[in-house]
Design a protein around this motif. Sequence first.
Motif, PDB file in Angstrom:
ATOM      1  N   GLY A  53       7.327 -20.782 -44.184  1.00 52.40           N
ATOM      2  CA  GLY A  53       7.108 -21.999 -44.957  1.00 52.40           C
ATOM      3  C   GLY A  53       8.179 -23.039 -44.749  1.00 52.40           C
ATOM      4  O   GLY A  53       8.054 -24.176 -45.227  1.00 52.40           O
ATOM      5  N   PHE A  54       9.230 -22.689 -43.994  1.00 51.35           N
ATOM      6  CA  PHE A  54      10.347 -23.610 -43.749  1.00 51.35           C
ATOM      7  C   PHE A  54       9.879 -24.901 -43.085  1.00 51.35           C
ATOM      8  O   PHE A  54      10.208 -26.002 -43.534  1.00 51.35           O
ATOM      9  N   VAL A  55       9.099 -24.784 -42.017  1.00 55.22           N
ATOM     10  CA  VAL A  55       8.671 -25.969 -41.258  1.00 55.22           C
ATOM     11  C   VAL A  55       7.766 -26.860 -42.115  1.00 55.22           C
ATOM     12  O   VAL A  55       7.931 -28.083 -42.132  1.00 55.22           O
ATOM     13  N   ALA A  56       6.833 -26.257 -42.833  1.00 55.83           N
ATOM     14  CA  ALA A  56       5.921 -27.037 -43.679  1.00 55.83           C
ATOM     15  C   ALA A  56       6.676 -27.779 -44.774  1.00 55.83           C
ATOM     16  O   ALA A  56       6.383 -28.943 -45.068  1.00 55.83           O
ATOM     17  N   LYS A  57       7.672 -27.129 -45.366  1.00 59.09           N
ATOM     18  CA  LYS A  57       8.464 -27.782 -46.415  1.00 59.09           C
ATOM     19  C   LYS A  57       9.262 -28.956 -45.853  1.00 59.09           C
ATOM     20  O   LYS A  57       9.357 -30.010 -46.478  1.00 59.09           O
ATOM     21  N   LEU A  58       9.819 -28.751 -44.680  1.00 61.29           N
ATOM     22  CA  LEU A  58      10.607 -29.822 -44.064  1.00 61.29           C
ATOM     23  C   LEU A  58       9.714 -31.009 -43.704  1.00 61.29           C
ATOM     24  O   LEU A  58      10.080 -32.173 -43.924  1.00 61.29           O
ATOM     25  N   ALA A  59       8.531 -30.718 -43.155  1.00 62.23           N
ATOM     26  CA  ALA A  59       7.596 -31.785 -42.794  1.00 62.23           C
ATOM     27  C   ALA A  59       7.108 -32.531 -44.033  1.00 62.23           C
ATOM     28  O   ALA A  59       6.973 -33.769 -44.015  1.00 62.23           O
TER      29      ALA A  59
END
Length: 296
Positions: free
Chosen positions: A95-101
């Motif tokens: 979920g790191f990438v989705a949160k950053l985006a």
Amino acid sequence: MKIGAVVILYKPELNEAKALLDNLAQQVDALCIVDNSPESTYSQLALAGYENQIFFHFPDNIGIASAQNVGLQHLLKDGCDFGLLFDQDSQFDIGFVAKLAELFQKSRQHYLPRLVALGPSLMCSYTKKIVRPKIQTEIEQFDDISSVPQIIASGMMIDLHWLQQIGLKDDALFIDGVDHEWCWRARKHGFSVGLALDICMSHKLGDGRRRFAGITYKVGAPVRLYYQFRNIFLLSRRSYVPLYWKFRNFAVMPLRIFTNCVLLPDRMMRLRYMLQGIIDGMLNRSGPIKASAKRP
């Protein structure tokens, strides 16, 4: 929105790198691995099992700046809108990438319309503590993001649409200072750089930690001292590099020489690399260290 990632490898710890790549492959649309190791790690990491991935191997080590540029250019050709950069030792949750985006888009709508790069808060793998800059203060802080002068490359999400205007990473620096220089250059062009306050990533800063007189300091490989010292001189010639960075690095240079020559192993090798870096920096030499200077 298509998101790709670039991972730079150099003699990686295989289990650590495999964990990063397995995690990342589930979160991005395209994965570009650039290996600067003398021997390819492709088969050892079982990369053939990933979908939409590409692997580049440069056994002579083209440096982190050029390796990142290879990856970023591939993501652009692949039609990605955003590109993430990672070192081999970074770790983060699903979920790191989705949160950053999501934070990237939200911040551009409400806080920083010219946001071009966003990075997570860093937790040092050695100290298990969140790292916060002590000297370079935030430019502006909002609920869940701060506008900052620079962030490190690992975990950095870049809006690729603006890459042509800002330019690629500066391969003349080869390794040290590459991430900060790009951020400062982006800010010179009127863009903002953000730090996510509530999104965290674990990352190794240096090769280890030592303490002296109550002060904890990073320990790196001796050859890194060449690039660190040389690039201080190279970057200090540039008008867009912050004054505090120039002053701080020149001010602590004598202490760093003392620390490396007295408190750490391989003292003479470290001294030779530092002196060669100072000389080459004063002479405005750039790129990879010359073969003659690598001899211990």
